[in-house]
Design an enzyme around this catalytic site. Sequence first.
Site, short mmCIF file in Angstrom:
data_model
loop_
_atom_site.label_atom_id
_atom_site.label_comp_id
_atom_site.label_asym_id
_atom_site.label_seq_id
_atom_site.Cartn_x
_atom_site.Cartn_y
_atom_site.Cartn_z
N HIS A 123 31.66 37.89 35.01
CA HIS A 123 31.77 36.59 35.68
C HIS A 123 32.27 35.54 34.69
CE1 HIS A 123 28.38 38.15 38.51
NE2 HIS A 123 29.55 38.67 38.79
N ASN A 168 37.45 30.83 39.47
CA ASN A 168 36.20 30.63 38.73
C ASN A 168 36.34 29.66 37.57
OD1 ASN A 168 34.99 32.50 40.32
ND2 ASN A 168 34.73 34.05 38.73
N THR A 180 31.60 33.95 42.94
CA THR A 180 32.80 33.91 43.78
C THR A 180 32.66 32.95 44.96
OG1 THR A 180 33.18 36.18 43.12
CG2 THR A 180 34.53 35.36 44.90
C1 LIG Z 1 33.22 45.10 38.55
C2 LIG Z 1 33.10 43.67 39.03
C3 LIG Z 1 32.12 43.37 39.98
C4 LIG Z 1 32.00 42.07 40.46
N1 LIG Z 1 31.04 41.81 41.39
C5 LIG Z 1 30.91 40.56 41.86
C6 LIG Z 1 29.95 40.26 42.88
O1 LIG Z 1 29.22 41.12 43.36
N2 LIG Z 1 29.86 38.98 43.32
C7 LIG Z 1 30.65 37.99 42.80
O2 LIG Z 1 30.52 36.83 43.24
N3 LIG Z 1 31.56 38.24 41.84
C8 LIG Z 1 31.71 39.50 41.38
N4 LIG Z 1 32.65 39.76 40.41
C9 LIG Z 1 33.45 38.65 39.92
C10 LIG Z 1 34.62 38.39 40.87
O3 LIG Z 1 35.51 39.47 40.81
C11 LIG Z 1 35.26 37.09 40.39
O4 LIG Z 1 34.26 36.06 40.49
C12 LIG Z 1 36.44 36.67 41.26
O5 LIG Z 1 37.35 37.71 41.46
C13 LIG Z 1 37.13 35.52 40.54
O6 LIG Z 1 38.20 35.06 41.34
P1 LIG Z 1 39.39 34.27 40.66
O7 LIG Z 1 40.30 33.90 41.77
O8 LIG Z 1 38.86 33.20 39.76
O9 LIG Z 1 40.09 35.31 39.66
P2 LIG Z 1 40.76 36.73 39.97
O10 LIG Z 1 40.14 37.39 41.17
O11 LIG Z 1 40.72 37.44 38.66
O12 LIG Z 1 42.23 36.34 40.38
C14 LIG Z 1 43.18 35.97 39.42
C15 LIG Z 1 44.50 36.50 39.92
O13 LIG Z 1 45.54 35.94 39.12
C16 LIG Z 1 46.49 36.95 38.88
N5 LIG Z 1 47.23 36.56 37.68
C17 LIG Z 1 46.81 36.52 36.39
N6 LIG Z 1 47.78 36.09 35.57
C18 LIG Z 1 48.85 35.83 36.37
C19 LIG Z 1 50.15 35.35 36.10
N7 LIG Z 1 50.55 35.04 34.86
N8 LIG Z 1 50.98 35.19 37.14
C20 LIG Z 1 50.59 35.50 38.42
N9 LIG Z 1 49.35 35.96 38.72
C21 LIG Z 1 48.50 36.12 37.70
C22 LIG Z 1 45.67 38.22 38.70
O14 LIG Z 1 46.45 39.36 38.91
C23 LIG Z 1 44.61 38.02 39.80
O15 LIG Z 1 45.00 38.56 41.04
C24 LIG Z 1 32.81 41.06 39.94
C25 LIG Z 1 33.80 41.37 38.99
C26 LIG Z 1 33.93 42.65 38.54
C27 LIG Z 1 35.02 42.95 37.53
#
Ligand SMILES: Cc1cc2nc3c(=O)[nH]c(=O)nc-3n(C[C@H](O)[C@H](O)[C@H](O)COP(=O)(O)OP(=O)(O)OC[C@H]3O[C@@H](n4cnc5c(N)ncnc54)[C@H](O)[C@@H]3O)c2cc1C
Length: 224
Positions: A155, A189, A201
């Site tokens: 996270h 996040n 999330t």
């Molecule tokens: C194994 C695991 C279990 C989890 N379980 C939970 C849970 O039960 N509950 C919970 O709340 N959270 C959980 N999480 C955390 C959750 O995955 C994150 O909180 C959430 O995905 C964050 O969303 P985000 O949009 O900030 O980032 P991300 O989902 O990481 O999205 C970022 C996106 O940006 C893209 N990106 C990066 N760089 C570039 C670039 N230069 N150009 C274009 N695109 C780019 C990436 O490919 C990705 O698709 C878990 C995480 C993991 C790894």
Amino acid sequence: MIGTVALDGERMSRLVTDDELGRELARRAQNPADPVGAVNRIPFSEPDHPISLQVMYAENPPFPLDPEHPAAGNRWGYVNMGYGVRKHPRVEDGVRFDDDELDYRALPNMTIEYALTDSEDEEIEFATGMLRRAGNALGTFVADPRLLPNGSSLHYMGTMRMGEADDDTSVADPYSRVWGYENLVVGGNGLIPTANTMNPTLTSVALAVRGARQAVEDLTHASA
Ligand SMILES: Cc1cc2nc3c(=O)[nH]c(=O)nc-3n(C[C@H](O)[C@H](O)[C@H](O)COP(=O)(O)OP(=O)(O)OC[C@H]3O[C@@H](n4cnc5c(N)ncnc54)[C@H](O)[C@@H]3O)c2cc1C
């Protein structure tokens, strides 16, 4: 903080008969691909429980246990317990990009600045005590409570924190608009400016919905 406990047969048999356990194990055996039988939580609650406990029940420990270990092959199973402890964000914690040091794609290399302080150390100590207490109530530790190394969280948060004012302590305003730009809105996040102990999330989604509603309003006014 995580630790693993082998459930105590005598204490468990006060709650569940051997027949009931046998039926449950047979039911679970129909889906051997699922390594976790149940997940329970004690949520964060301030001030008495400023940590968040996740207890996962499984037939097997989440790591290979020496077959000679007295708790190996425990018929009552194991619980893997994890306490989520807060990391209080500080201005000093963040990602620094270095124009003089390029990464393999010739982009500025990044360095993560991150340190635990007394407030985290105090909560870690508290969580360790709670984890020991909870584990000892359920059985015997086969993996003692331990703190995962910095950076092993799933996270990651707060790398582009939102804040009330454009005072160099935040990247975006409370509606996800990057300070100093008319047309740059961020999501994810990275915006979360406060400490939490588990699952970020939904918080990110709520912030994104709020930012999106504001963007609709801003665009509506701009086009009027
Ligand atoms: C194994 C695991 C279990 C989890 N379980 C939970 C849970 O039960 N509950 C919970 O709340 N959270 C959980 N999480 C955390 C959750 O995955 C994150 O909180 C959430 O995905 C964050 O969303 P985000 O949009 O900030 O980032 P991300 O989902 O990481 O999205 C970022 C996106 O940006 C893209 N990106 C990066 N760089 C570039 C670039 N230069 N150009 C274009 N695109 C780019 C990436 O490919 C990705 O698709 C878990 C995480 C993991 C790894």
